[in-house]
Design a protein around this motif. Sequence first.
Motif, mmCIF file in Angstrom:
data_model
loop_
_atom_site.group_PDB
_atom_site.id
_atom_site.type_symbol
_atom_site.label_atom_id
_atom_site.label_comp_id
_atom_site.label_asym_id
_atom_site.label_seq_id
_atom_site.Cartn_x
_atom_site.Cartn_y
_atom_site.Cartn_z
ATOM 1 N N ASN A 227 0.819 -1.216 0.000
ATOM 2 C CA ASN A 227 0.000 0.000 0.000
ATOM 3 C C ASN A 227 0.857 1.272 0.000
ATOM 4 O OD1 ASN A 227 -2.298 1.501 -0.082
ATOM 5 N ND2 ASN A 227 -2.893 1.153 2.051
ATOM 6 N N ARG A 229 2.384 5.006 -0.768
ATOM 7 C CA ARG A 229 1.832 6.345 -1.022
ATOM 8 C C ARG A 229 2.589 6.933 -2.209
ATOM 9 N NH1 ARG A 229 -2.926 6.396 1.315
ATOM 10 N NH2 ARG A 229 -2.613 4.327 2.101
ATOM 11 N N TYR A 230 1.872 7.382 -3.213
ATOM 12 C CA TYR A 230 2.520 7.951 -4.390
ATOM 13 C C TYR A 230 2.242 9.448 -4.459
ATOM 14 C CZ TYR A 230 2.711 3.066 -6.037
ATOM 15 O OH TYR A 230 2.941 1.722 -6.159
ATOM 16 N N ASP A 231 3.120 10.170 -5.117
ATOM 17 C CA ASP A 231 2.909 11.597 -5.363
ATOM 18 C C ASP A 231 1.898 11.743 -6.507
ATOM 19 O OD1 ASP A 231 2.988 14.221 -6.093
ATOM 20 O OD2 ASP A 231 5.188 14.350 -6.201
#
Length: 380
Positions: A227, A229-231
């Motif tokens: 899971n 976190r992407y920009d």
Amino acid sequence: MTTAVKRVLIVGAGIGGLGASAALGQRGIQVDVIDIKAENAVLGVGLNQPANALRALRALGVFDEIAADGFAFDRRLHRDSQGNLRVEVPSLLGGDVPANIALRRSSLHRILTGAADRAGAKIIMNCSIADLSSDPDGVDVSFTDGRSDRYDLVVGFDGLRSRLRRRLFGDSFEPKFTGYSVWRLSCPRLATIDCINLYEGENGKAGLCPLDDEQMYLLHVTQEPGNPRYDPANFPQMLIDRMQGFGAEPGIVRDAITETTPIVYSPLEEVLVPTPWHRGRVAIAGDAAHASTPHLTQGAAMALEDAVVLAETLNRPVPVEDALTQWSARRMPRAQFVYERSRTRLLNEMVNDKQSNSASLAQINTDRMAEIDRFLNQPA
Ligand SMILES: Cc1cc2nc3c(=O)[nH]c(=O)nc-3n(C[C@H](O)[C@H](O)[C@H](O)COP(=O)(O)OP(=O)(O)OC[C@H]3O[C@@H](n4cnc5c(N)ncnc54)[C@H](O)[C@@H]3O)c2cc1C
């Protein structure tokens, strides 16, 4: 005699909260609905509303508006990554309403807000619960905007990350990440997309769903271990990279993505709280109580059915807490069915379907969907 519920606070002006405000308001109950967001608007792409959702929307008096706004269809097409048809699965839902109508999330929100307004509900934005205490006769609530009030009942339709769920049940029922996420965008509809089309890719499934004559949405489900976190600034290129290998319509949509294309990235999470869904005169409903992966497109349907059945149940001559017990006991089998079958569909689409030949894929999918449709076509 009814349960004597005259004043209700709904927490969350999303799909279920607005639906409940309309359903209760239409029965003469005075409803305040609060939402933590500053504006009464929604982000998001589009939603399919299967027949059971349409029946709930009809009970709220908004079916005609939904039908005028959305795109009706009655089958699903499974294709390979190059667009070759593998299987056509008819929908057995419906009869008195279409099998499915998909529409923009903003349209559904506008229509439900109108229904809540007409039913006399007071919608208060930028507001949440600061504290509450439930006693045998009512619930005292203080709000984050400094006001306080007393209600006969408080219902939390405050979504997947429900604070009310945590307040009632502690941290025992937090949403769990499935290991998969979905990337979505809306774009001009291609004339060939007149129902849900699913495409099997190397890295996951893509899908296209019409929203109205002009628009459709693309989804792409991918495995995202841990899971991460992407920009969001990188979403367009990340989606392009993940969709390499698709031809046909998904390839056309991928090739039109630019660095400014709005893309919604959602980790797929699920939660199922055991019944009863209340403590005293405070209850949770919708995604707060039961959230599934979107593979059966049943999330809004379950929230709307919760809302309509709650209003019906509160109309009976039983004490409030008994009515709440009856309500969640009636709702649980459907919520659990959707929860389990949605998870199975996710795994089949990501792993098993690709390995099946077309004949067995057709048989399995037709049988599976027939079982699901028959169950969901029964009254909520
Ligand atoms: C990728 C994806 C695709 C989906 N596709 C479909 C589909 O095709 N068809 C379908 O039926 N469903 C679909 N769903 C599911 C559907 O969106 C949800 O099941 C549905 O929105 C649940 O309604 P709800 O009212 O319970 O919660 P929501 O609609 O999420 O509303 C919750 C509301 O509570 C508010 N809130 C949160 N916390 C607080 C607080 N502390 N105080 C006050 N307010 C608060 C929020 O601002 C929000 O307005 C999809 C979901 C996902 C993730």
